[in-house]
Design an enzyme around this catalytic site. Sequence first.
Site, PDB file in Angstrom:
ATOM      1  N   GLY A 165       0.841  -1.214   0.004  1.00 37.42           N
ATOM      2  CA  GLY A 165       0.030  -0.002  -0.039  1.00 37.42           C
ATOM      3  C   GLY A 165       0.883   1.353   0.058  1.00 37.42           C
ATOM      4  N   SER A 166       0.220   2.263   0.502  1.00 34.81           N
ATOM      5  CA  SER A 166       0.927   3.693   0.320  1.00 34.81           C
ATOM      6  C   SER A 166       2.184   3.881   1.158  1.00 34.81           C
ATOM      7  CB  SER A 166      -0.257   4.757   0.586  1.00 34.81           C
ATOM      8  OG  SER A 166      -1.098   4.694  -0.521  1.00 34.81           O
ATOM      9  N   THR A 167       2.545   2.876   2.110  1.00 34.79           N
ATOM     10  CA  THR A 167       3.864   3.187   2.769  1.00 34.79           C
ATOM     11  C   THR A 167       4.845   3.256   1.915  1.00 34.79           C
ATOM     12  OG1 THR A 167       3.866   0.655   3.257  1.00 34.79           O
ATOM     13  CG2 THR A 167       2.858   2.124   5.027  1.00 34.79           C
ATOM     14  N   MET A 168       4.754   2.376   0.694  1.00 30.97           N
ATOM     15  CA  MET A 168       5.703   2.469  -0.238  1.00 30.97           C
ATOM     16  C   MET A 168       5.926   3.769  -0.976  1.00 30.97           C
ATOM     17  SD  MET A 168       7.410   0.144  -2.040  1.00 30.97           S
ATOM     18  CE  MET A 168       8.493  -0.031  -3.569  1.00 30.97           C
ATOM     19  N   GLU A 198      -7.195   4.471   0.796  1.00 27.92           N
ATOM     20  CA  GLU A 198      -6.203   5.040   0.380  1.00 27.92           C
ATOM     21  C   GLU A 198      -5.257   3.839  -0.656  1.00 27.92           C
ATOM     22  OE1 GLU A 198      -1.637   6.114   2.020  1.00 27.92           O
ATOM     23  OE2 GLU A 198      -3.482   6.344   3.446  1.00 27.92           O
TER      24      GLU A 198
END
Length: 733
Positions: free
Chosen positions: A313-316, A733
């Site tokens: 997910g968006s931690t990337m 998200e």
Amino acid sequence: MNKNKHKHTHLMAGIFIVIFAFVFLGVAGRFLYIQASGTVNDVSLKEWAKDKRTTSYSISAERGKILDKNGVELAYDHPTFTLFATVDDAFTVNEKEPQHVVDPQKTAEKLAPFLDVDESYILERIEWGLENEKTQVEFGSSGKELSQKTKDDIEDLELPGIGFTKHAIRYYPNGLFASRIVGFAQKNESGNIKGVTGMEKQMDDMLQGEPGHISYERDRFGTKLLNPNEVVKKPEDGNNIALTIDQKVQTLLEDVMTQVETEYKPSRMTAIVMDPKTGEIVAMSNRPSYNPNHPDNIQNWYNDAVSTPIEPGSTMKMLTWAAAIESGNYKGDELYESGKYQVSDLVTPVHDHNNGKGWGEITYDEGFRRSSNVAASKLVWEKMGPDTFLDYLHAFDMDKKTGIDLPGEVTGKIVYRWPSDKLTASFGQGSTYTPIQLMKAASAIANDGQMMTPFVKSKIIDSSNGKVIEEKAPKPAGQPISKETADRVLDLLEDVVTEEGGTGHIYALEDYSVAGKTGTAQIANPDAPGHLRGRENNIFSFLGMAPKDDPKLMMLVQVKQPELKPTEYGSMPVSFIFKNVMENSLHYLNIDPDKETDASVNPIQMPKVKGATKDKLEQFASKHGLKATFIGKASSIISANVKKDDLILPGQRLIFVTENPIMPDISGWSKRDVLQLADMLDLEIKLEGEGYAVKQSISAGEKIKGDKTLSVTFDVLETTQDGGDNSEDNTNE
């Protein structure tokens, strides 16, 4: 005729006499030879007799202990005893000192309460041994794994013929504490304790000792001769292994994750706390977990932190922005149109997480804190190019194992074939990585651009003298970005938590600045192409570091499919774990707050315990608002769950044992506190349920002496969670 008959008789008699003479001389000669040489068929009779008189057996080596970074024991060999009864009276030489069971009925009557069985069961076993002419009998599982205290109490009965054999079992005093890291060991078919999972398996060769043996000559009753020719080879115990895990931080993590597990019932959770400057894993936990003292109940053998790749997910996005900045293709104040982005009619369009509405024309800096998928896609496709981004994915080792010293590590997979793959890779979909891969890559941002190899083994220690045999040093794993880029990304990550429109307001700490990135990963549909639908069918995550300007700790939390109320959203259980563990851990580690602090949450240094009086310790606890429990009414302290100079966190329970201990009321106690109490009082412990203690088998005020088992039932108590800022819902998200 008679004359011939007599001749024939005399002849045969002569022949038999000659044969007999030869046989006699042969046998006599053989005896003379045996007597003179002491051998039969080249076998020494003296040696043969010695072998018959000699008994020998091996002496087990003690398996090394597993310790936390401060020397707290996490795994060790625990002595247990098996009860047996000698029923053969041949072992009794002196009737005044019988070595066999004399009175089966009395023996059964006395033993039954200690084995928690009926008298008839013990009596049947003894009578069965007598009827079948057995030498000794045992009493099944009821007579095995008895504690030292139970053994001592039975020996005090002085029952003839009752004895014990000693065995070691692997014991884990903290139960499910760090079980995925510590692992477990158990006896194999040969009776040796072998590591099965975790560090028990990874370091099995070092933990294993070298068994010894003993031999001596004895009579037919097993008694040593006066000159027994005893030979003893002492066993060499295994080495101790010290981990990077800090018991207090790990305990904080376990307790908080248990609360979230009870409240939200997620299908899986993973959390890792790491020192980004060294790569040391300070704490790591997964749910579901298991108690290594009961390995038969294990349903999931995998350590998800190192063995289960998922879409991050968006931690990337922190790596996407780092690549764009480092490659010279980023202008934070440049404007772009948010909401929807499509590179061609043949490629599925990318939408921002607010159903593609976006926020109009915004800067790329704002796009980062709002977690814009469109911004991430445009950076990869238009600004730096897909090939450049792929180079940085390789530079961050996203296609490699981290090399962490735990068994079962796997690597994820960079999916990068089609244009849609390259776009979704920018915001953490399609490609898969393990949690520990993300932590390794993010360490570059927290550590001036240099990645560190994560590790959990700190030292190998000689158990015989305490000397360090080997100490592991931090190992850099490359420098994918510069210090300047790392600092720039830290500023962006802080904005996620502090600035208007940031998706991470709920993760702000009271006393420390936080830099971090939220994430919501989709879950692949196992029954059909695509992903699962529904706001709960996601993996909600946060990767944060604090204090922002010089991160001392970095933490990743992932919660999969929590059961949410209509008013709740996925970041709530994640933030509850992150905030509780990070805030308290930084204080415990004496990290200076970089925001205005509330001194009441600072850790307190424990004064002298050994030799201290009950009154002084009560005054200390009262002064600092600590929970103190005194087991017994005497004034002198025998043992405690803390020692001098320990740092005590607010809310931590202090347990002090005095002479003549009595059972306290443990209602509301955590499992950790109950386990500490049982260990200090040498009680066998049986736990049931989750949460906090609501029922105990030994009543409050009851004397401890003589009670061998404490059974405790746990249940969930009402808890209050800080929901934080509800204004930012990153569910999609």
